[in-house]
Scaffold this motif. Structure first.
Motif, PDB file in Angstrom:
ATOM      1  N   ASP A  35       0.839  -1.187   0.000  1.00 58.99           N
ATOM      2  CA  ASP A  35       0.000   0.000   0.000  1.00 58.99           C
ATOM      3  C   ASP A  35       0.881   1.247   0.000  1.00 58.99           C
ATOM      4  OD1 ASP A  35      -2.539  -1.126  -0.097  1.00 58.99           O
ATOM      5  OD2 ASP A  35      -2.664  -1.368   2.075  1.00 58.99           O
ATOM      6  N   GLY A  36       0.548   2.180  -0.869  1.00 59.04           N
ATOM      7  CA  GLY A  36       1.349   3.383  -1.048  1.00 59.04           C
ATOM      8  C   GLY A  36       2.156   3.351  -2.326  1.00 59.04           C
ATOM      9  N   LEU A  87      -3.852  14.165  -0.864  1.00 59.64           N
ATOM     10  CA  LEU A  87      -4.064  12.930  -0.108  1.00 59.64           C
ATOM     11  C   LEU A  87      -5.083  13.127   1.015  1.00 59.64           C
ATOM     12  CD1 LEU A  87      -3.309   9.973   0.343  1.00 59.64           C
ATOM     13  CD2 LEU A  87      -1.386  10.740   1.746  1.00 59.64           C
ATOM     14  N   MET A 102      -8.607  11.082   1.457  1.00 59.55           N
ATOM     15  CA  MET A 102      -9.061  10.442   2.685  1.00 59.55           C
ATOM     16  C   MET A 102     -10.492  10.850   3.020  1.00 59.55           C
ATOM     17  SD  MET A 102      -8.418   8.462   5.259  1.00 59.55           S
ATOM     18  CE  MET A 102      -9.018   8.164   6.929  1.00 59.55           C
ATOM     19  N   ASP A 136      -6.666   2.620   4.206  1.00 59.23           N
ATOM     20  CA  ASP A 136      -5.317   2.394   3.691  1.00 59.23           C
ATOM     21  C   ASP A 136      -5.042   3.323   2.515  1.00 59.23           C
ATOM     22  OD1 ASP A 136      -5.026   0.250   5.492  1.00 59.23           O
ATOM     23  OD2 ASP A 136      -5.948  -1.136   4.069  1.00 59.23           O
ATOM     24  N   VAL A 137      -3.795   3.711   2.364  1.00 58.69           N
ATOM     25  CA  VAL A 137      -3.375   4.498   1.212  1.00 58.69           C
ATOM     26  C   VAL A 137      -3.110   3.535   0.057  1.00 58.69           C
ATOM     27  CG1 VAL A 137      -1.646   6.069   0.292  1.00 58.69           C
ATOM     28  CG2 VAL A 137      -2.380   6.296   2.667  1.00 58.69           C
ATOM     29  N   SER A 138      -3.946   3.604  -0.973  1.00 57.78           N
ATOM     30  CA  SER A 138      -3.753   2.710  -2.121  1.00 57.78           C
ATOM     31  C   SER A 138      -2.434   3.011  -2.810  1.00 57.78           C
ATOM     32  CB  SER A 138      -4.900   2.882  -3.138  1.00 57.78           C
ATOM     33  OG  SER A 138      -6.153   2.931  -2.507  1.00 57.78           O
ATOM     34  N   VAL A 186       0.330   6.758  -3.699  1.00 59.13           N
ATOM     35  CA  VAL A 186       0.552   8.209  -3.652  1.00 59.13           C
ATOM     36  C   VAL A 186       1.394   8.664  -4.843  1.00 59.13           C
ATOM     37  CG1 VAL A 186       0.358   8.373  -1.144  1.00 59.13           C
ATOM     38  CG2 VAL A 186       2.600   7.874  -2.169  1.00 59.13           C
ATOM     39  N   CYS A 213      -4.017  10.745  -5.901  1.00 63.22           N
ATOM     40  CA  CYS A 213      -3.781   9.799  -4.809  1.00 63.22           C
ATOM     41  C   CYS A 213      -5.040   8.972  -4.549  1.00 63.22           C
ATOM     42  CB  CYS A 213      -3.392  10.535  -3.539  1.00 63.22           C
ATOM     43  SG  CYS A 213      -1.853  11.468  -3.654  1.00 63.22           S
ATOM     44  N   VAL A 266      -7.114   6.470  -1.583  1.00 66.09           N
ATOM     45  CA  VAL A 266      -7.312   5.903  -0.245  1.00 66.09           C
ATOM     46  C   VAL A 266      -8.484   4.948  -0.339  1.00 66.09           C
ATOM     47  CG1 VAL A 266      -7.948   6.386   2.149  1.00 66.09           C
ATOM     48  CG2 VAL A 266      -6.415   7.947   0.939  1.00 66.09           C
TER      49      VAL A 266
END
Length: 369
Positions: free
Chosen positions: A258-259, A311, A315, A348-350, A352, A357, A359
């Motif tokens: 993730d990220g 970001l 969210m 979760d941050v898919s 960046v 971005c 989430v």
């Protein structure tokens, strides 16, 4: 084997089969190869594009995808030479990737890097419906992949890469096919091994209008959403933008955190089999997706998404989408949904690294059984 820039050696010792075009297992009755003359390179389909294949709802289709890693300009635009430098023989390099670089060019100033196979029309899919794409099988086409970090990109632009050149790290797949390796670097005590979890970073439907979208930023049509939960058995729901949906697949991964902080994860070509289903516009979930965009369902989770260049805004959008999805699926009011999400769901941050971005929330379905 050849030396890496840091003086260490790398190479592939795996015995996994290479799935050249038309060769090897093809699960579905419908098969769409990654024809170098027909794939999209750096752009996504729009309403003006004609389908390469037309199927009924409920149909399974096996689709070949090509990874962009190993074919790009900073890698020499020559996959044979690029992978030979890492010990890969020419017969283990995909022929469709070789032909693509020999016959096609993209404009890196205006186009994305991704190779996309499609579009596929689904009969009866209309604007306002949802197209459900269920991932049934993801077969690695090669026993290796690449992870890249490029200047001005990734989570740490200006800090990484540390040298003048872009960095592409070759990662062979272990002989059992269950994990990949980062060979040890100078001063490291051991190789690093991590499990494979193949998925498609790009799954989408054609965008409305006459302009093909850039392949990097995701949108309401899906595209480069890079949600690693979309492994076998998971379903992506997309609001249909044009008649027939005109679905497409691309950006294959063997694994991703993730990220996806470096810019790419473990990128490598897949042969994927998916099923296409249509959810009618009258369904509450279709109304949800028209407002809040794509969402995912796995065996364990409902996964709403939030997309934005900022970001923090991504969210917020993910939280709003999660509240709305709990209402559409389970009838929860906003106050109880907000409380539940705070107490019991992870956000979760898919990724960046895709200009927009992502989430995503993970809402446990077992909590509502």
């Amino acid at each position: 084997m050849t030396e890496s820039p840091d003086g260490t050696h790398d190479g592939t010792h795996a015995t996994q089969p290479v799935l050249q075009p038309g060769a090897g297992p093809v699960r579905a009755a419908h098969y769409l190869p990654a024809d170098p003359a027909a794939v999209f390179w750096g752009r996504l389909p729009c309403a003006d594009d004609a389908p390469l294949l037309e199927v009924d709802p409920g149909s399974e289709v096996t689709v070949d995808t090509i990874s962009h890693e190993g074919i790009l300009e900073d890698q020499g635009s020559d996959p044979v030479a690029f992978f030979a430098a890492h010990g890969v023989p020419v017969d283990a390099v995909l022929r469709d990737a070789i032909e693509l670089t020999a016959t096609r060019r993209r404009d890196p100033a205006t186009d994305g890097p991704h190779v996309v196979t499609g579009p596929i029309a689904v009969r009866g899919a209309r604007v306002g419906d949802l197209l459900a794409i269920t991932v049934l099988e993801t077969l690695p086409r090669v026993p290796y992949g690449v992870i890249s970090n490029r200047h001005g990109r990734g989570a740490l632009p200006g800090e990484m890469p540390r040298g003048e050149s872009n960095v592409s790290i070759f990662s062979p797949v272990d002989a059992d096919g269950g994990s990949a390796a980062l060979p040890r670097t100078a001063g490291a005590e051991r190789d690093v091994h991590f499990p494979l979890a193949p998925f498609l970073g790009i799954m989408g439907v054609a965008a409305a209008g006459h302009e093909r979208p850039h392949s990097v930023p995701p949108g309401a049509y899906g595209g480069n959403i890079d949600i690693k939960l979309l492994t076998e058995g998971s379903t992506l729901y997309l609001p249909v933008q044009v008649e027939g949906a005109l679905a497409y697949l691309g950006d294959p991964h063997f694994a991703q955190g993730d990220g996806e902080v470096a810019l790419t994860a473990l990128e490598a070509s897949l042969r994927a089999t998916v099923r296409f289903d249509v959810v009618p516009a009258s369904d509450p979930l279709a109304e949800f997706a028209r407002v809040h965009g794509p969402f995912v369902e796995t065996a364990d989770y409902l996964v709403p998404t939030g997309l934005d260049q900022d970001l923090r805004e991504a969210m917020k959008k993910a939280v709003r989408a999660a509240i709305a999805l709990l209402h559409a699926r389970y009838g929860m009011d906003a106050e109880h949904a907000y409380a539940y999400l705070s107490a019991a769901s992870d956000f979760d941050v898919s990724q960046v690294v895709d200009l927009v971005c992502g989430v995503h929330a993970r809402i446990r379905k077992a909590d509502f059984s």
